[in-house]
Design an enzyme around this catalytic site. Structure first.
Site, short mmCIF file in Angstrom:
data_model
loop_
_atom_site.label_atom_id
_atom_site.label_comp_id
_atom_site.label_asym_id
_atom_site.label_seq_id
_atom_site.Cartn_x
_atom_site.Cartn_y
_atom_site.Cartn_z
N LYS A 1 25.01 10.96 181.78
CA LYS A 1 25.21 12.48 181.82
C LYS A 1 26.16 13.14 180.68
CE LYS A 1 28.34 15.13 183.84
NZ LYS A 1 27.89 16.09 182.90
N THR B 1 42.34 13.47 181.77
CA THR B 1 42.76 12.51 182.77
C THR B 1 42.72 12.82 184.14
OG1 THR B 1 44.60 11.87 181.24
CG2 THR B 1 45.41 11.75 183.31
N GLY C 1 39.45 11.91 185.42
CA GLY C 1 39.17 10.65 185.37
C GLY C 1 40.07 10.07 186.83
N GLU D 1 38.25 6.52 179.43
CA GLU D 1 38.73 6.79 178.30
C GLU D 1 39.29 8.37 178.48
OE1 GLU D 1 39.31 5.11 175.91
OE2 GLU D 1 37.78 3.34 176.20
N CYS E 1 40.60 13.50 171.44
CA CYS E 1 41.54 12.89 172.42
C CYS E 1 42.59 11.78 171.38
CB CYS E 1 40.96 11.88 173.17
SG CYS E 1 39.45 10.80 172.25
N GLU F 1 48.44 17.99 176.82
CA GLU F 1 47.43 18.02 175.84
C GLU F 1 46.77 19.41 175.64
OE1 GLU F 1 43.45 16.06 177.06
OE2 GLU F 1 43.57 15.08 174.95
P1 NAD Z 1 36.26 16.67 181.50
O1 NAD Z 1 37.20 15.67 182.00
O2 NAD Z 1 36.47 18.14 181.89
O3 NAD Z 1 34.60 16.16 181.60
C1 NAD Z 1 34.36 15.00 181.33
C2 NAD Z 1 32.96 14.84 181.90
O4 NAD Z 1 33.15 14.79 183.03
C3 NAD Z 1 31.74 15.89 181.68
O5 NAD Z 1 30.71 15.32 181.62
C4 NAD Z 1 32.00 16.74 182.99
O6 NAD Z 1 30.87 17.06 183.51
C5 NAD Z 1 32.24 15.33 183.81
N1 NAD Z 1 32.97 15.69 185.28
C6 NAD Z 1 33.42 16.76 185.32
N2 NAD Z 1 33.72 16.92 186.86
C7 NAD Z 1 33.47 15.48 187.21
C8 NAD Z 1 33.51 15.00 188.45
N3 NAD Z 1 34.00 15.56 189.59
N4 NAD Z 1 33.11 13.82 188.67
C9 NAD Z 1 32.30 13.24 187.85
N5 NAD Z 1 32.26 13.59 186.49
C10 NAD Z 1 32.67 14.75 186.14
O7 NAD Z 1 36.57 16.56 179.92
P2 NAD Z 1 36.01 17.59 178.85
O8 NAD Z 1 36.78 18.86 178.86
O9 NAD Z 1 34.57 17.54 178.57
O10 NAD Z 1 36.64 16.80 177.41
C11 NAD Z 1 37.84 16.81 177.02
C12 NAD Z 1 38.66 15.77 177.51
O11 NAD Z 1 38.16 14.51 177.23
C13 NAD Z 1 39.93 15.83 176.90
O12 NAD Z 1 40.97 15.43 177.89
C14 NAD Z 1 39.74 14.64 175.95
O13 NAD Z 1 41.20 13.77 175.53
C15 NAD Z 1 39.21 13.46 176.73
N6 NAD Z 1 38.60 12.80 175.82
C16 NAD Z 1 39.07 11.42 175.91
C17 NAD Z 1 38.36 10.39 174.96
C18 NAD Z 1 38.94 9.18 174.83
O14 NAD Z 1 38.14 8.22 174.24
N7 NAD Z 1 39.99 8.66 175.39
C19 NAD Z 1 37.44 10.89 173.84
C20 NAD Z 1 37.15 12.08 173.95
C21 NAD Z 1 37.46 13.17 174.87
#
Ligand code: NAD
Length: 453
Positions: A156, A211, A214, A231, A265, A356
């Site tokens: 996804k 987070t 997550g 992650e 990240c 962040e």
């Molecule tokens: P996000 O948490 O908003 O979304 C991440 C994914 O989760 C998307 O595909 C989204 O559609 C999905 N999602 C949203 N709600 C959900 C739910 N209720 N259940 C399951 N999935 C759901 O993050 P973002 O805004 O897309 O990305 C930015 C964040 O990602 C930042 O916090 C960044 O630090 C983090 N990030 C971490 C890493 C790492 O490896 N640690 C790498 C890249 C980005």
């Protein structure tokens, strides 16, 4: 039934570049069913053949690299040169896991009365949920080990950036990986993502994102005792000691936080500088930041593009609004979600240093000595990456051991390589991607005892 159309935007122009029918629960369930049906066939493919298919996929990514880089650049607003490098890494990741397929061994364990053997078994169907900042790269970090171990996949992508995953899905089929092994489902996280998290036939969720989301994934996975790797976010420190090569550290520091417009990240968004060299370092840093080329992502010389969306730009601005900036760079005007490189002098207690920001904003924080640097660097809920700048090798290793972080670099900004483990501690998550370590997250150890009488 599919829901409404999903509008995909170019963040550098605000133009619509695609409209995609958004999947709902039914399409997600159908994808899980296809992956379930494909599992027995895929796990039975001989390791050498699975390796050959992954190698073919890596080659196809290379052959179609320019197209993939342009898709990623247009959809995320990434400078084209950087997008090419990311696609290069995607190919390397598939090459690495092609090579790993037949090198992830079980063991024989000395026991009384028989023979004890461990097997590495695939988990089954795995749900891979990825964010918008490195769509293709992060997909490959999960797909590579998942497929190498013999799992089938529902992937996804983030709803803002689905285009490269859809193109990759075509290349996966072209490589000869059977239908149903990888299924891309595009739709809202709270619908498609959540359904994957709760689905009884999904064995594991590989999640990269914030987070906050997550935390919900971990809770949702509890219902079916799903495996999860998370992650998550970061607030990493770039620690500059007085005995560092200051010119080198200052030249590198902007790219540690302004790369991908700070939507990284691993961004070293807290720059900790020893007080005795603080003023000199700040001058050098401002000079280096002034040189970051912000503009049209299609331009070969561009180093930083726009942010991903208008909403995200508002969020980034909200962190800077009540601070005094030490430096604000230039950004294009007009269409596009532009935001300038910004340096802010801060204390580690300020909101800008605690949360962040995920934009091109660095907080500069002074420290007294080594102990103070370690204390400040660790005073955060996160623990993903970081850098240590010093010419003293013993100090570099001492501080590296003391910092609470999954990934660190000494006299460098580099965080990810196909062959080395990547991931966080504390609220940056758990589990490791990349390298041989990622295979542990996509396989289960089965122990078999054979009584020899
Ligand atoms: P996000 O948490 O908003 O979304 C991440 C994914 O989760 C998307 O595909 C989204 O559609 C999905 N999602 C949203 N709600 C959900 C739910 N209720 N259940 C399951 N999935 C759901 O993050 P973002 O805004 O897309 O990305 C930015 C964040 O990602 C930042 O916090 C960044 O630090 C983090 N990030 C971490 C890493 C790492 O490896 N640690 C790498 C890249 C980005």
């Amino acid at each position: 039934m599919g829901q409404m159309a999903l509008i995909v935007t170019n963040p550098a122009t605000e133009e619509t570049i695609a409209e995609i029918e958004s999947a709902g629960v039914e399409e997600t369930d159908a994808a899980v069913a296809r992956a379930t049906a494909a599992f027995n066939g895929w796990r039975a493919v001989a390791p050498a053949d699975r390796a050959r298919l992954l190698r073919r996929l890596a080659t196809l990514v290379e052959e179609n690299g320019e197209e993939l880089a342009r898709i990623e650049s247009q959809n995320v607003g990434k400078p084209i040169a950087g997008a090419r490098a990311e696609v290069g890494m995607v190919a390397q990741v598939f090459h690495f896991y092609a090579g790993a397929v037949d090198k992830h061994y079980g063991q024989t364990i000395p026991v009384a009365g028989g023979v004890d053997i461990t097997f590495r078994e695939p988990l089954g169907v795995v749900g891979l949920i990825v964010p918008w900042n490195f769509p293709l790269n992060i997909s490959s970090w999960k797909l590579g080990p998942a497929l190498a171990c013999g799992n089938t996949v529902v992937l996804k992508p983030a709803e803002l950036t689905p285009l490269s995953a859809l193109r990759l899905e075509q290349l996966i089929l072209e490589a000869g990986i059977p239908e149903g092994v990888v299924n891309v489902v595009v739709g809202p996280g709270r619908v498609v993502g959540q359904r994957l998290v709760e689905h009884p036939d999904v064995a594991k969720i590989g999640f990269t994102g914030s987070t906050e989301i997550g935390r919900g994934v971990m809770q949702g996975a509890a219902g079916t005792i799903k495996r999860v790797t998370l992650e998550l976010g970061g607030k990493s420190a770039n620690v500059v000691f007085a005995d560092a090569d200051l010119e080198k550290a200052a030249a590198a520091a902007p790219y540690a936080v302004f790369d991908n417009a700070g939507q990284d990240c691993c961004a070293r968004s807290r720059i900790l500088v020893q007080k005795s060299v603080y003023d000199r370092f700040l001058d050098l840093l401002i000079e280096a930041t002034r040189r970051v080329r912000v503009g049209d992502p299609r331009d070969e010389a561009t180093e930083m593009g726009p942010l991903i969306s208008a909403g995200h730009r508002e969020k980034v601005a909200s962190y800077v609004n009540d601070t005094v900036s030490a430096f604000t760079g230039e950004a294009p005007e007009g269409a596009g979600f532009w935001y300038p490189c910004t340096l802010v002098e801060a204390s580690n207690d300020d909101r800008i240093a605690r949360e962040e920001v995920f934009g091109p904003v660095a907080a500069l924080i002074p420290f007294d000595d080594e102990e103070d640097a370690v204390r400040i660097a660790n005073d955060t809920p996160y623990g993903l990456s970081g850098s240590i700048w010093t010419e003293n090798g013993a100090r570099a290793l001492r501080v590296a051991r003391a910092l609470e972080s999954g990934v660190l670099s000494i006299n460098s900004n580099s965080s990810v390589r196909p062959s080395t483990p990547f991931g966080g501690v504390k609220q940056s998550g758990f589990g490791r991607e990349l390298g041989m370590h990622a295979l542990d997250g996509y396989s289960e150890i089965k122990n078999v005892y054979l009584a020899t009488g």
